[in-house]
Design a protein around this motif. Structure first.
Motif, PDB file in Angstrom:
ATOM      1  N   VAL A   1      44.534  37.422  16.892  1.00  0.00           N
ATOM      2  CA  VAL A   1      43.648  36.924  15.845  1.00  0.00           C
ATOM      3  C   VAL A   1      43.258  38.044  14.885  1.00  0.00           C
ATOM      4  O   VAL A   1      43.406  39.230  15.192  1.00  0.00           O
ATOM      5  CB  VAL A   1      42.359  36.296  16.423  1.00  0.00           C
ATOM      6  N   GLN A   2      42.731  37.624  13.746  1.00  0.00           N
ATOM      7  CA  GLN A   2      42.036  38.527  12.826  1.00  0.00           C
ATOM      8  C   GLN A   2      40.646  37.950  12.633  1.00  0.00           C
ATOM      9  O   GLN A   2      40.511  36.812  12.189  1.00  0.00           O
ATOM     10  CB  GLN A   2      42.743  38.614  11.482  1.00  0.00           C
ATOM     11  N   VAL A   3      39.621  38.712  13.011  1.00  0.00           N
ATOM     12  CA  VAL A   3      38.246  38.260  12.795  1.00  0.00           C
ATOM     13  C   VAL A   3      37.672  39.038  11.619  1.00  0.00           C
ATOM     14  O   VAL A   3      37.970  40.213  11.430  1.00  0.00           O
ATOM     15  CB  VAL A   3      37.355  38.423  14.051  1.00  0.00           C
ATOM     16  N   THR A   4      36.875  38.348  10.815  1.00  0.00           N
ATOM     17  CA  THR A   4      36.198  38.964   9.686  1.00  0.00           C
ATOM     18  C   THR A   4      34.702  38.775   9.881  1.00  0.00           C
ATOM     19  O   THR A   4      34.245  37.653  10.062  1.00  0.00           O
ATOM     20  CB  THR A   4      36.648  38.331   8.352  1.00  0.00           C
ATOM     21  N   THR A   5      33.974  39.891   9.858  1.00  0.00           N
ATOM     22  CA  THR A   5      32.524  39.817  10.026  1.00  0.00           C
ATOM     23  C   THR A   5      31.876  39.409   8.714  1.00  0.00           C
ATOM     24  O   THR A   5      32.509  39.443   7.656  1.00  0.00           O
ATOM     25  CB  THR A   5      31.953  41.183  10.471  1.00  0.00           C
ATOM     26  N   LYS A   6      30.611  39.063   8.781  1.00  0.00           N
ATOM     27  CA  LYS A   6      29.875  38.699   7.572  1.00  0.00           C
ATOM     28  C   LYS A   6      29.776  39.891   6.616  1.00  0.00           C
ATOM     29  O   LYS A   6      29.600  39.711   5.418  1.00  0.00           O
ATOM     30  CB  LYS A   6      28.482  38.173   7.925  1.00  0.00           C
ATOM     31  N   GLU A   7      29.918  41.107   7.139  1.00  0.00           N
ATOM     32  CA  GLU A   7      29.927  42.317   6.303  1.00  0.00           C
ATOM     33  C   GLU A   7      31.330  42.606   5.771  1.00  0.00           C
ATOM     34  O   GLU A   7      31.588  43.673   5.236  1.00  0.00           O
ATOM     35  CB  GLU A   7      29.417  43.530   7.099  1.00  0.00           C
ATOM     36  N   GLU A   8      32.267  41.681   5.960  1.00  0.00           N
ATOM     37  CA  GLU A   8      33.656  41.745   5.485  1.00  0.00           C
ATOM     38  C   GLU A   8      34.486  42.819   6.184  1.00  0.00           C
ATOM     39  O   GLU A   8      35.485  43.281   5.651  1.00  0.00           O
ATOM     40  CB  GLU A   8      33.701  41.907   3.960  1.00  0.00           C
ATOM     41  N   ARG A   9      34.121  43.214   7.403  1.00  0.00           N
ATOM     42  CA  ARG A   9      34.929  44.113   8.212  1.00  0.00           C
ATOM     43  C   ARG A   9      35.958  43.263   8.944  1.00  0.00           C
ATOM     44  O   ARG A   9      35.613  42.245   9.544  1.00  0.00           O
ATOM     45  CB  ARG A   9      34.056  44.865   9.199  1.00  0.00           C
TER      46      ARG A   9
ATOM     47  N   THR B   1      27.163  33.778  21.886  1.00  0.00           N
ATOM     48  CA  THR B   1      28.553  33.838  22.315  1.00  0.00           C
ATOM     49  C   THR B   1      29.197  35.079  21.718  1.00  0.00           C
ATOM     50  O   THR B   1      29.027  35.357  20.532  1.00  0.00           O
ATOM     51  CB  THR B   1      29.316  32.574  21.873  1.00  0.00           C
ATOM     52  N   PHE B   2      29.940  35.790  22.559  1.00  0.00           N
ATOM     53  CA  PHE B   2      30.604  37.021  22.140  1.00  0.00           C
ATOM     54  C   PHE B   2      32.103  36.917  22.402  1.00  0.00           C
ATOM     55  O   PHE B   2      32.521  36.352  23.410  1.00  0.00           O
ATOM     56  CB  PHE B   2      30.048  38.231  22.910  1.00  0.00           C
ATOM     57  N   VAL B   3      32.889  37.484  21.491  1.00  0.00           N
ATOM     58  CA  VAL B   3      34.336  37.538  21.669  1.00  0.00           C
ATOM     59  C   VAL B   3      34.736  39.006  21.760  1.00  0.00           C
ATOM     60  O   VAL B   3      34.302  39.835  20.957  1.00  0.00           O
ATOM     61  CB  VAL B   3      35.104  36.813  20.530  1.00  0.00           C
ATOM     62  N   GLY B   4      35.537  39.315  22.781  1.00  0.00           N
ATOM     63  CA  GLY B   4      36.067  40.665  22.944  1.00  0.00           C
ATOM     64  C   GLY B   4      37.474  40.714  22.375  1.00  0.00           C
ATOM     65  O   GLY B   4      38.304  39.867  22.699  1.00  0.00           O
ATOM     66  N   ILE B   5      37.741  41.699  21.509  1.00  0.00           N
ATOM     67  CA  ILE B   5      39.050  41.836  20.875  1.00  0.00           C
ATOM     68  C   ILE B   5      39.660  43.173  21.300  1.00  0.00           C
ATOM     69  O   ILE B   5      39.049  44.234  21.100  1.00  0.00           O
ATOM     70  CB  ILE B   5      38.939  41.817  19.324  1.00  0.00           C
ATOM     71  N   LEU B   6      40.862  43.112  21.891  1.00  0.00           N
ATOM     72  CA  LEU B   6      41.617  44.324  22.200  1.00  0.00           C
ATOM     73  C   LEU B   6      42.433  44.654  20.958  1.00  0.00           C
ATOM     74  O   LEU B   6      43.390  43.955  20.625  1.00  0.00           O
ATOM     75  CB  LEU B   6      42.523  44.122  23.411  1.00  0.00           C
ATOM     76  N   GLN B   7      42.009  45.706  20.244  1.00  0.00           N
ATOM     77  CA  GLN B   7      42.642  46.072  18.986  1.00  0.00           C
ATOM     78  C   GLN B   7      43.971  46.782  19.231  1.00  0.00           C
ATOM     79  O   GLN B   7      44.232  47.285  20.326  1.00  0.00           O
ATOM     80  CB  GLN B   7      41.704  46.956  18.161  1.00  0.00           C
ATOM     81  N   ASP B   8      44.802  46.827  18.190  1.00  0.00           N
ATOM     82  CA  ASP B   8      46.136  47.402  18.308  1.00  0.00           C
ATOM     83  C   ASP B   8      46.119  48.842  18.817  1.00  0.00           C
ATOM     84  O   ASP B   8      47.013  49.246  19.539  1.00  0.00           O
ATOM     85  CB  ASP B   8      46.863  47.330  16.966  1.00  0.00           C
ATOM     86  N   GLY B   9      45.112  49.618  18.478  1.00  0.00           N
ATOM     87  CA  GLY B   9      45.011  51.007  18.929  1.00  0.00           C
ATOM     88  C   GLY B   9      44.495  51.152  20.344  1.00  0.00           C
ATOM     89  O   GLY B   9      44.329  52.261  20.845  1.00  0.00           O
ATOM     90  N   GLY B  10      44.189  50.043  21.020  1.00  0.00           N
ATOM     91  CA  GLY B  10      43.706  50.081  22.391  1.00  0.00           C
ATOM     92  C   GLY B  10      42.202  49.987  22.523  1.00  0.00           C
ATOM     93  O   GLY B  10      41.679  49.906  23.631  1.00  0.00           O
TER      94      GLY B  10
ATOM     95  N   LEU C   1      38.647  48.287  22.606  1.00  0.00           N
ATOM     96  CA  LEU C   1      38.094  46.970  22.895  1.00  0.00           C
ATOM     97  C   LEU C   1      36.773  46.853  22.154  1.00  0.00           C
ATOM     98  O   LEU C   1      35.862  47.651  22.361  1.00  0.00           O
ATOM     99  CB  LEU C   1      37.872  46.785  24.395  1.00  0.00           C
ATOM    100  N   SER C   2      36.674  45.879  21.245  1.00  0.00           N
ATOM    101  CA  SER C   2      35.435  45.681  20.484  1.00  0.00           C
ATOM    102  C   SER C   2      34.834  44.333  20.839  1.00  0.00           C
ATOM    103  O   SER C   2      35.551  43.376  21.119  1.00  0.00           O
ATOM    104  CB  SER C   2      35.706  45.782  18.980  1.00  0.00           C
ATOM    105  N   LEU C   3      33.504  44.270  20.840  1.00  0.00           N
ATOM    106  CA  LEU C   3      32.765  43.061  21.193  1.00  0.00           C
ATOM    107  C   LEU C   3      32.025  42.578  19.956  1.00  0.00           C
ATOM    108  O   LEU C   3      31.358  43.354  19.280  1.00  0.00           O
ATOM    109  CB  LEU C   3      31.778  43.362  22.319  1.00  0.00           C
ATOM    110  N   HIS C   4      32.166  41.272  19.619  1.00  0.00           N
ATOM    111  CA  HIS C   4      31.587  40.722  18.400  1.00  0.00           C
ATOM    112  C   HIS C   4      30.757  39.485  18.708  1.00  0.00           C
ATOM    113  O   HIS C   4      31.215  38.586  19.409  1.00  0.00           O
ATOM    114  CB  HIS C   4      32.701  40.342  17.413  1.00  0.00           C
ATOM    115  N   ASP C   5      29.546  39.446  18.168  1.00  0.00           N
ATOM    116  CA  ASP C   5      28.680  38.284  18.263  1.00  0.00           C
ATOM    117  C   ASP C   5      29.268  37.215  17.345  1.00  0.00           C
ATOM    118  O   ASP C   5      29.427  37.435  16.142  1.00  0.00           O
ATOM    119  CB  ASP C   5      27.271  38.663  17.816  1.00  0.00           C
ATOM    120  N   CYS C   6      29.614  36.068  17.884  1.00  0.00           N
ATOM    121  CA  CYS C   6      30.277  35.014  17.092  1.00  0.00           C
ATOM    122  C   CYS C   6      29.409  34.521  15.938  1.00  0.00           C
ATOM    123  O   CYS C   6      29.935  34.092  14.913  1.00  0.00           O
ATOM    124  CB  CYS C   6      30.689  33.855  17.991  1.00  0.00           C
TER     125      CYS C   6
END
Length: 133
Positions: free
Chosen positions: A5-13, A34-43, A45-50
């Motif tokens: 996936v590609q997630v975009t934050t409200k701050e456009e990150r 609810t939080f989603v954990g994303i394993l980024q291409d560089g390894g 792991l980032s956690l994002h508040d949905c």
């Protein structure tokens, strides 16, 4: 989980990677986050508040097609599209739901808890028109 996936934050990150986890946290006053954990291409792991996400884009066309088919009510078509489209899914466990017979029905599925493969539990609720199980 396991979907690119590609997630975009409200701050456009923008963050691109694979969904590693989806968790809920109970807060005060019956609030659930609810939080989603994303394993980024560089390894990383980032956690994002949905609630702080502006958008989530599914990058795998096969998963996109399966999701659209599911939303259109073709549950079986979604399962078939997913199975045919991605050889990366070979060896992963998959549930197939078949609603045979006639007439509309509501099906609710929920993931109960993380467990060892031999301990996995799922819940299915089937309700008649009268509302009794």
């Amino acid at each position: 989980r396991g979907v690119r996936v590609q997630v975009t934050t409200k701050e456009e990150r923008q963050v691109v990677g694979i969904v590693a986890s989806l968790t809920q946290e109970n807060r005060a006053h019956h609030e659930v986050r609810t939080f989603v954990g994303i394993l980024q291409d560089g390894g990383e792991l980032s956690l994002h508040d949905c609630s702080e996400l502006a958008s989530v884009q599914i990058l795998d066309p096969a998963v996109q097609n399966a999701y659209v088919s599911f939303l259109e009510g073709a549950v079986q078509a979604a399962v078939v599209a997913e199975a045919e489209a991605s050889s990366a899914l070979v060896g992963k466990r998959r549930a197939v739901i078949r609603c045979e017979g006639t007439g509309p029905r509501n099906v609710d599925l929920s993931y109960l808890s993380r467990a060892e493969p031999w301990q996995v539990s799922y819940s299915i609720n089937l309700t008649s028109k009268e509302g009794s199980a």
